[in-house]
Design a protein around this motif. Structure first.
Motif, PDB file in Angstrom:
ATOM      1  N   THR A  99      36.103  15.064  90.727  1.00 33.10           N
ATOM      2  CA  THR A  99      37.261  14.727  89.881  1.00 33.10           C
ATOM      3  C   THR A  99      38.510  14.431  90.710  1.00 33.10           C
ATOM      4  OG1 THR A  99      37.812  17.072  89.674  1.00 33.10           O
ATOM      5  CG2 THR A  99      36.412  16.117  87.950  1.00 33.10           C
TER       6      THR A  99
ATOM      7  N   HIS B 260      37.033  23.564  84.197  1.00 27.67           N
ATOM      8  CA  HIS B 260      36.692  22.263  84.782  1.00 27.67           C
ATOM      9  C   HIS B 260      37.930  21.714  85.489  1.00 27.67           C
ATOM     10  CE1 HIS B 260      34.782  18.406  85.293  1.00 27.67           C
ATOM     11  NE2 HIS B 260      35.882  17.836  84.830  1.00 27.67           N
TER      12      HIS B 260
ATOM     13  N   ARG C 185      38.333  10.971  92.161  1.00 25.40           N
ATOM     14  CA  ARG C 185      38.422   9.990  91.068  1.00 25.40           C
ATOM     15  C   ARG C 185      39.853   9.910  90.525  1.00 25.40           C
ATOM     16  NH1 ARG C 185      34.254  12.522  87.490  1.00 25.40           N
ATOM     17  NH2 ARG C 185      34.827  10.948  85.951  1.00 25.40           N
TER      18      ARG C 185
ATOM     19  N   LEU D 160      23.103  22.684  85.068  1.00 20.30           N
ATOM     20  CA  LEU D 160      23.240  22.223  83.691  1.00 20.30           C
ATOM     21  C   LEU D 160      22.633  23.282  82.785  1.00 20.30           C
ATOM     22  CD1 LEU D 160      22.239  18.468  83.952  1.00 20.30           C
ATOM     23  CD2 LEU D 160      24.500  19.414  83.470  1.00 20.30           C
TER      24      LEU D 160
ATOM     25  N   LYS E 176      35.464  13.837  83.241  1.00 17.83           N
ATOM     26  CA  LYS E 176      34.331  14.769  83.136  1.00 17.83           C
ATOM     27  C   LYS E 176      33.452  14.568  84.370  1.00 17.83           C
ATOM     28  CE  LYS E 176      34.462  14.153  78.230  1.00 17.83           C
ATOM     29  NZ  LYS E 176      34.157  13.160  77.205  1.00 17.83           N
ATOM     30  N   GLY E 177      32.619  15.543  84.671  1.00 16.79           N
ATOM     31  CA  GLY E 177      31.650  15.378  85.755  1.00 16.79           C
ATOM     32  C   GLY E 177      32.188  15.788  87.109  1.00 16.79           C
ATOM     33  N   LEU E 178      31.579  15.221  88.152  1.00 22.36           N
ATOM     34  CA  LEU E 178      31.850  15.664  89.534  1.00 22.36           C
ATOM     35  C   LEU E 178      32.940  14.823  90.207  1.00 22.36           C
ATOM     36  CD1 LEU E 178      28.141  16.200  90.687  1.00 22.36           C
ATOM     37  CD2 LEU E 178      29.781  17.959  90.008  1.00 22.36           C
TER      38      LEU E 178
ATOM     39  N   GLU F  35      27.076  18.911  75.438  1.00 18.38           N
ATOM     40  CA  GLU F  35      27.478  17.803  76.300  1.00 18.38           C
ATOM     41  C   GLU F  35      28.336  18.351  77.439  1.00 18.38           C
ATOM     42  OE1 GLU F  35      29.746  13.580  75.691  1.00 18.38           O
ATOM     43  OE2 GLU F  35      29.184  14.708  73.911  1.00 18.38           O
ATOM     44  N   MET F  36      28.103  17.889  78.657  1.00 17.59           N
ATOM     45  CA  MET F  36      28.799  18.461  79.808  1.00 17.59           C
ATOM     46  C   MET F  36      30.306  18.190  79.761  1.00 17.59           C
ATOM     47  SD  MET F  36      27.866  17.976  83.821  1.00 17.59           S
ATOM     48  CE  MET F  36      28.461  16.320  83.879  1.00 17.59           C
ATOM     49  N   ASP F  37      31.085  19.241  80.022  1.00 12.32           N
ATOM     50  CA  ASP F  37      32.547  19.140  80.084  1.00 12.32           C
ATOM     51  C   ASP F  37      33.164  18.674  78.768  1.00 12.32           C
ATOM     52  OD1 ASP F  37      32.350  20.004  82.720  1.00 12.32           O
ATOM     53  OD2 ASP F  37      32.135  17.963  83.467  1.00 12.32           O
TER      54      ASP F  37
END
Ligand code: GRF
Length: 209
Positions: free
Chosen positions: A122, A110, A125, A93, A118-120, A144-146
């Motif tokens: 993917t 990404h 998901r 991060l 967003k996030g891990l 903010e991430m992604d």
């Protein structure tokens, strides 16, 4: 025209890094990869970068706090005269220190069609959600991430027998096309950020339909 001096930050295998280095070998490509930095000395990408004759620096994130690592990396970016930073699997991060300093000069890839997923994890998901399409996004980095102005995206189909690995491989192949394309757009000055959206200079910012 002078090429834009570009660094790539990695933590792992560096397949996107390798795609960027390969694209930048083209005489007419607007960016030059002058430095690779890894947050982990075991990152496989370091060997690939050296094999391509790109200076590659290992950092051990365990020896620093978050901002300390970023300050150490940033000192090398400055020393190498870097103008643009590509995150390519930098699995740390980022603190406001690096993000604010490199605002609109730092981009990331990404593995999803942002703003979705967003996030891990993917790929799993996307499968769990029953998505029929998935893909990847290159965007400017924000705190903010992604999140951040989107430069380019590529779509891939989700096929009936996909698992997370097969889908990840299809997305990764798309990433290897998309990232060099997006870096070319940025380094050639064809895109810019306006009101947190990316506009392309050869198209009107607000086309009237
Ligand atoms: C890619 O899936 C990228 O989208 C994500 O991290 C992964 C890096 O893979 N940010 P590689 O090291 O480029 O092979």
């Amino acid at each position: 025209m002078a090429k834009v001096r570009t660094a790539i930050l990695i933590s792992g295998g560096g397949s996107n890094m390798a795609a960027l280095i390969a694209a930048a070998q083209d005489r007419d490509y607007p960016a030059e990869i002058v430095l690779v930095a890894a947050s982990n000395p075991q990152a496989g990408g370091l060997i690939k970068a050296k094999a391509a004759a790109v200076p590659a620096l290992p950092f051990d994130h365990k020896s620093f706090d978050r901002e300390g690592l970023e300050r150490a990396v940033d000192a090398e970016l400055e020393k190498a005269g870097v103008e643009l930073v590509c995150l390519a699997g930098w699995m740390r991060l980022l603190s406001p220190y690096l993000i604010d300093k490199w605002r609109d000069r730092m981009i990331n890839i990404h593995p999803s069609l942002l703003p979705d997923l967003k996030g891990l994890h993917t790929h799993q998901r996307a499968l769990d959600a029953g998505a029929k399409e998935h893909g990847c996004t290159v965007h400017y980095v924000r705190q903010e991430m992604d999140v951040g102005p989107i430069i380019a995206q590529a779509r891939v189909p989700v096929l009936p027998n996909d698992n997370a690995d097969s889908l990840a491989a299809r997305v990764l192949a798309a990433e290897h096309q998309l990232y060099p394309h997006a870096l070319k757009l940025v380094a050639s000055g064809r895109v810019r950020v306006e009101g947190e959206r990316v506009v392309t200079d050869d198209a009107p910012a607000n086309p009237v339909r």
